[in-house]
Design a protein around this motif. Structure first.
Motif, PDB file in Angstrom:
ATOM      1  N   LEU A 132     -22.152   2.662  -1.215  1.00 18.93           N
ATOM      2  CA  LEU A 132     -21.318   2.007  -2.211  1.00 18.93           C
ATOM      3  C   LEU A 132     -20.127   1.407  -1.462  1.00 18.93           C
ATOM      4  CD1 LEU A 132     -20.975   1.662  -5.341  1.00 18.93           C
ATOM      5  CD2 LEU A 132     -19.576   3.724  -5.253  1.00 18.93           C
ATOM      6  N   ALA A 133     -20.129   0.089  -1.308  1.00 24.20           N
ATOM      7  CA  ALA A 133     -19.062  -0.599  -0.579  1.00 24.20           C
ATOM      8  C   ALA A 133     -18.080  -1.182  -1.586  1.00 24.20           C
ATOM      9  CB  ALA A 133     -19.649  -1.700   0.298  1.00 24.20           C
ATOM     10  N   THR A 134     -16.844  -0.701  -1.571  1.00 22.37           N
ATOM     11  CA  THR A 134     -15.835  -1.089  -2.554  1.00 22.37           C
ATOM     12  C   THR A 134     -14.669  -1.776  -1.871  1.00 22.37           C
ATOM     13  OG1 THR A 134     -16.415   0.858  -3.889  1.00 22.37           O
ATOM     14  CG2 THR A 134     -14.339  -0.243  -4.393  1.00 22.37           C
ATOM     15  N   VAL A 135     -14.281  -2.922  -2.382  1.00 22.12           N
ATOM     16  CA  VAL A 135     -13.119  -3.640  -1.859  1.00 22.12           C
ATOM     17  C   VAL A 135     -11.859  -2.900  -2.308  1.00 22.12           C
ATOM     18  CG1 VAL A 135     -11.805  -5.797  -1.922  1.00 22.12           C
ATOM     19  CG2 VAL A 135     -14.316  -5.857  -1.875  1.00 22.12           C
ATOM     20  N   ILE A 136     -11.022  -2.504  -1.328  1.00 22.88           N
ATOM     21  CA  ILE A 136      -9.798  -1.767  -1.645  1.00 22.88           C
ATOM     22  C   ILE A 136      -8.552  -2.539  -1.219  1.00 22.88           C
ATOM     23  CG2 ILE A 136     -10.935   0.471  -1.575  1.00 22.88           C
ATOM     24  CD1 ILE A 136      -9.823   0.890   1.231  1.00 22.88           C
ATOM     25  N   GLY A 137      -8.735  -3.730  -0.716  1.00 20.31           N
ATOM     26  CA  GLY A 137      -7.610  -4.573  -0.345  1.00 20.31           C
ATOM     27  C   GLY A 137      -8.097  -5.962  -0.023  1.00 20.31           C
ATOM     28  N   SER A 138      -7.385  -6.994  -0.476  1.00 19.89           N
ATOM     29  CA  SER A 138      -7.808  -8.373  -0.212  1.00 19.89           C
ATOM     30  C   SER A 138      -6.601  -9.294  -0.190  1.00 19.89           C
ATOM     31  CB  SER A 138      -8.800  -8.844  -1.274  1.00 19.89           C
ATOM     32  OG  SER A 138      -9.153 -10.201  -1.062  1.00 19.89           O
ATOM     33  N   LEU A 139      -6.481 -10.083   0.879  1.00 18.15           N
ATOM     34  CA  LEU A 139      -5.416 -11.074   0.983  1.00 18.15           C
ATOM     35  C   LEU A 139      -5.825 -12.406   0.363  1.00 18.15           C
ATOM     36  CD1 LEU A 139      -4.151 -10.400   4.630  1.00 18.15           C
ATOM     37  CD2 LEU A 139      -3.227  -9.540   2.466  1.00 18.15           C
ATOM     38  N   ASP A 140      -7.093 -12.533   0.007  1.00 15.94           N
ATOM     39  CA  ASP A 140      -7.598 -13.783  -0.570  1.00 15.94           C
ATOM     40  C   ASP A 140      -8.512 -13.457  -1.752  1.00 15.94           C
ATOM     41  OD1 ASP A 140      -8.592 -16.244  -1.197  1.00 15.94           O
ATOM     42  OD2 ASP A 140      -9.396 -16.707   0.792  1.00 15.94           O
ATOM     43  N   PRO A 141      -7.979 -13.457  -2.978  1.00 10.14           N
ATOM     44  CA  PRO A 141      -8.797 -13.124  -4.153  1.00 10.14           C
ATOM     45  C   PRO A 141      -9.982 -14.047  -4.368  1.00 10.14           C
ATOM     46  CG  PRO A 141      -6.447 -13.079  -4.677  1.00 10.14           C
ATOM     47  CD  PRO A 141      -6.575 -13.703  -3.322  1.00 10.14           C
ATOM     48  N   SER A 142      -9.971 -15.236  -3.752  1.00 13.27           N
ATOM     49  CA  SER A 142     -11.108 -16.131  -3.906  1.00 13.27           C
ATOM     50  C   SER A 142     -12.320 -15.608  -3.138  1.00 13.27           C
ATOM     51  CB  SER A 142     -10.751 -17.544  -3.427  1.00 13.27           C
ATOM     52  OG  SER A 142     -10.555 -17.576  -2.021  1.00 13.27           O
ATOM     53  N   ARG A 143     -12.095 -14.741  -2.176  1.00 14.92           N
ATOM     54  CA  ARG A 143     -13.196 -14.139  -1.408  1.00 14.92           C
ATOM     55  C   ARG A 143     -13.647 -12.828  -2.040  1.00 14.92           C
ATOM     56  NH1 ARG A 143     -12.681 -12.945   4.290  1.00 14.92           N
ATOM     57  NH2 ARG A 143     -14.799 -13.772   4.446  1.00 14.92           N
ATOM     58  N   ALA A 144     -12.704 -12.023  -2.466  1.00 12.64           N
ATOM     59  CA  ALA A 144     -13.010 -10.724  -3.078  1.00 12.64           C
ATOM     60  C   ALA A 144     -11.748 -10.176  -3.702  1.00 12.64           C
ATOM     61  CB  ALA A 144     -13.554  -9.745  -2.035  1.00 12.64           C
TER      62      ALA A 144
END
Length: 394
Positions: A132-144
């Protein structure tokens, strides 16, 4: 039942009752903490809850804030520090000297099935691991965005949806490596300005235990294993022992064939097998049959002299089990009663399944009692962004 099973069960009840919930998941730990990444707690809007994210010290705080932090429907990442701050205060008076990052997600009953509950249930039901791969931080919301996911099951099937297909492929490749190694990790993907941090969690199904023998001493062993959330099968060639009323909590109770004692059983490579029939004839046949099965743990009840005799008579002096045959069975805990012996057996099986030696934690070398885990690179001690060490994509 274990934590995942309890969460799945409570969510099913919440859906039935038309109630929403918040899922709290530990996604990152700095320093020392009672629970590791992957620990979960489910909070239902009527006050019911199961699971934990700490030793009981943070649960109330999480419960108080979970609903308003996720009020807009978006996931929230919350940081809890148990370290001494500059003013000499400990925010939660724990003294664990760690920082815990908890992901809060609003689950709406009308949107069933929801992730990650659906994926957890699949791993439990199929008795197979997944990632289960979960995004926990992103500097670019257009990517994730925080809370976005990619899932990978044991058959290589991908799930989840990310806005950036190339990023999804990179995460999937890393997830496959995690599944192969059986190790969770936190990874930063992409360049410094488009960085995406992901928690890749290896979701393991309940441990499997096959108890060969349905005598009175098997009863506490089965009961204790089920308390730990294991999947338990009881097998015996004697129908008057292999009865459902004797083992009501067992997942399976099987009457075996004396000539082919493994014929009606599913024994996975991660299985722990315990032979305790108190029958020389059955034990001999079982040792012969199990000698070629690559299980994770194999133990035989009885004194050393009896085991030596059985091995000689069965013609099975070596075993495919990685740790060989454990006999006399169990850790040396000084057990005398069936319940104490059951504890010693399960403690030894747990240690073998976890690749540990089963010794006192006091005597463990090094500062951490946990296996080393890959750190989430690019963050300072207090959680602020620092110079990232990134994993290239593609």
């Amino acid at each position: 039942m274990n934590e995942a099973q309890a969460i799945i069960s409570l969510w099913s009840e919440a859906v039935r009752d038309g109630k929403d919930a918040v899922l709290a998941t530990v996604v990152r730990v700095e320093g020392s903490a009672y629970r590791r990444p992957g620990a979960r707690m489910l909070l239902v809007e009527d006050g019911r809850r199961v699971g934990s994210v700490s030793g009981g010290c943070l649960e109330g705080e999480v419960a108080r804030k979970a609903w308003w932090l996720t009020g807009n429907g978006s996931p929230a990442l919350v940081r809890y520090s148990t370290r001494e701050e500059e003013e000499g205060e400990r925010p939660y008076d724990l003294g664990c000297e760690g920082v815990i990052h908890v992901l809060l997600e609003r689950l709406r009953h009308e949107e069933e099935p929801v992730e990650p509950i659906h994926f957890l249930a699949s791993c439990v039901t199929r008795r197979r691991a997944g990632v289960l791969a979960t995004v926990i931080g992103s500097l670019d919301p257009s990517r994730a965005r925080v809370g976005d996911r990619v899932t990978l099951d044991a058959d290589g099937h991908l799930g989840g949806l990310l806005p950036d297909a190339a990023l999804a492929r990179s995460i999937a490749a890393r997830a496959a490596d995690c599944l192969r190694r059986g190790a969770s990790e936190q990874v930063a993907f992409g360049g410094a300005r488009v960085r995406v941090d992901v928690f890749l969690e290896v979701v393991r199904p309940p441990r499997s235990l096959v108890v060969f023998g349905g005598g009175h001493d098997a009863v506490p062993l089965v009961r204790l294993a089920k308390e730990l959330g294991w999947h338990v099968t009881v097998a015996d060639a004697r129908a008057h022992y292999a009865r459902r009323d004797r083992f009501p909590v067992a997942d399976e109770v099987v009457v075996t064939d004396r000539a082919s004692p493994l014929a009606n059983l599913v024994i996975l490579p991660e299985t722990a097998c315990v032979v305790m029939t108190h029958s020389v004839t059955q034990d001999r046949a079982l040792l012969r049959a199990l000698s070629t099965v690559p299980v994770a743990y194999l133990g035989l009840l009885g004194p050393r002299r009896r085991t030596e005799r059985l091995l000689a008579e069965s013609g099975a002096p070596t075993f495919a089990c990685a740790g060989g045959l454990h006999s006399p069975i169990g850790l040396d805990l000084g057990g005398e009663t069936p319940e104490e012996i059951a504890l010693a057996i399960l403690a030894e099986a747990q240690a073998c399944l976890s690749r540990r030696e089963g010794r006192s934690l006091r005597d463990r070398a090094g500062g951490s009692i946990h296996l080393p885990a890959a750190p989430l690179q690019g963050y300072s001690r207090r959680g602020a962004a620092a110079a990232p060490a990134l994993v290239p994509e593609g």
